[in-house]
Design an enzyme around this catalytic site. Sequence first.
Site, short mmCIF file in Angstrom:
data_model
loop_
_atom_site.label_atom_id
_atom_site.label_comp_id
_atom_site.label_asym_id
_atom_site.label_seq_id
_atom_site.Cartn_x
_atom_site.Cartn_y
_atom_site.Cartn_z
N GLU A 34 -10.51 -25.73 0.53
CA GLU A 34 -10.79 -24.55 0.94
C GLU A 34 -12.12 -24.50 0.89
OE1 GLU A 34 -11.49 -21.39 2.58
OE2 GLU A 34 -9.24 -21.82 2.35
N CYS A 42 -6.53 -13.40 5.94
CA CYS A 42 -5.54 -12.56 5.57
C CYS A 42 -5.92 -11.61 4.48
CB CYS A 42 -4.07 -12.85 5.42
SG CYS A 42 -2.81 -11.77 5.26
N SER A 195 -5.99 -4.39 23.09
CA SER A 195 -5.17 -3.25 22.27
C SER A 195 -4.01 -4.13 21.58
CB SER A 195 -4.68 -2.45 23.38
OG SER A 195 -3.78 -3.30 24.38
N GLY A 196 -4.29 -5.21 21.15
CA GLY A 196 -3.19 -5.94 20.48
C GLY A 196 -3.35 -5.11 19.08
N GLU A 217 -8.00 -2.36 27.90
CA GLU A 217 -6.99 -3.47 28.01
C GLU A 217 -6.89 -3.93 29.33
OE1 GLU A 217 -4.81 -6.20 27.42
OE2 GLU A 217 -4.94 -5.18 25.56
N GLY A 285 -8.27 -11.17 20.59
CA GLY A 285 -7.29 -12.43 19.97
C GLY A 285 -8.21 -13.26 19.16
N ASP A 325 -1.58 -20.26 11.70
CA ASP A 325 -2.19 -19.91 13.09
C ASP A 325 -2.78 -21.20 14.06
OD1 ASP A 325 -1.96 -17.32 12.24
OD2 ASP A 325 -4.08 -16.79 12.11
N HIS A 458 21.53 8.37 2.26
CA HIS A 458 21.16 9.67 2.88
C HIS A 458 20.62 10.45 1.75
CE1 HIS A 458 20.93 13.50 5.10
NE2 HIS A 458 21.47 13.89 4.24
#
Length: 479
Positions: A34, A42, A195-196, A217, A285, A325, A458
């Site tokens: 790393e 994240c 607008s993601g 967008e 993105g 990713d 319920h």
Amino acid sequence: MADQYDIIVIGGGPGGYVAAIRAAQLGFKTAVVEREHLGGICLNWGCIPTKALLRSAEIYHYATHAKDYGLVLEGTIRPDPAAVVKRSRGVSTQLNNGVAFLMKKNKIDVIWGQATIAKPGEVTVKDAAKPREGTAAAPKGTKGAGTYAAKHIIVATGARPRVLPGLEPDGKLVWTYFEAMVPEAMPKSLLVVGSGAIGIEFASFYRTLGAEVTVVEVLPQILPVEDAEIAALARKRFEKQGIKVMTGAKVTKLDKKADSVTATIDDGKGGTQSLTVDRVISAVGVVGNIENLGLEALGVTIDRGTIKTDGLGKTSVAGIYAIGDVAGPPMLAHKAEHEGVICVEAIKGLDPHAMDKLMIPGCTYCHPQIASVGLTETKAKEAGHDIRVGRFPFVGNGKAIALGEPDGLVKTIFDKKTGKLLGAHMIGAEVTELIQGFVIAMNLETTEEELINSVFPHPTLSEMMHESVMDAYGRVIHT
């Protein structure tokens, strides 16, 4: 002689550290390389700290609407940006430390630095660059620069914000998610480009705390990967909250002043608009971190900026794998984690199922929340399915009304011939916690009959899932 491992994972984000833990569980001698922060984007600059920010915004929203719940709050309620950011960073630090603990617990070596695959089976690590301000330090006991050997090398280097010409972030006036997460002061006005999920979550956060927000967008629909009906409902809610939304439009120019930006916007209708704001967030993105790893020299196939794999993490070069990713969309932490497990189990010879991307849920944690899995109505029709569609509104659910959250919809899509659940799409309170029920149903190849015959408790929001299924088959009760 190089230190020898069974598996070296390059990247300590959700995909990387989960893969490392699973490898250790299966008896592999494992190391993680790393260069900046355990937990990846994240835990440090993405999924988790944004949820902390959004939680602060949610609490503020409820506090300013206390009278709707029969409560009287006296005095002034206002956001404290420094305190909001401090809480968010504290959450990240706690989880970052948690990953370091998991590495130690599972006897996984952590190597700190920038990795390059010199050749199959060999990783060269150089000293890491100075980490971003606000990033936790390297955990104690890490190894450093050197040459390390492993039979299997898993690339899990994640992604970074995409940069478009003319919209380059400068850290002051034009932000990426990094700067948007740690504002020194709350901007009074904001332009969000894209607008993601990332763009919409920041638009929701800043609007809730009082900023004037405009979202631009380029595509005809906000939240482009979502079902069109759900996206349209989301747009109505956002506009009702005061967010200005422009679709089919694009920012063509940014003119920066000392403490403001004037954007020129092509409205897609033959005209242009000028908008001056305090800050701009570029949320167009992300792109995979494939550079400086030595991949192309080794012959690893790259496809549209990400590493091509076979569904089990294998690349075109034996002994080199890719997950998360960097291995392509959907670029989601939970997809990366599952890919990491699949990859390691395949290396072990356990014959895991390959990743089915239609089974990966997507969640956007704005207000209202949005969640989905599987095919949209349009995609189902394009795939040739003869479909049944069920819908159930939040206003028909007792728990939603009791919560003061009557706006929303649960939508389900079935194959008319087989009863197979093809997709589920939701907008409303807590739908990100509900969607997994449909994910499990799809993984179990559950039919409409089995869902209809299931008993839902319920009063819960989950009853709307049941009613939506029944609506698809003409058996809905509460509408």
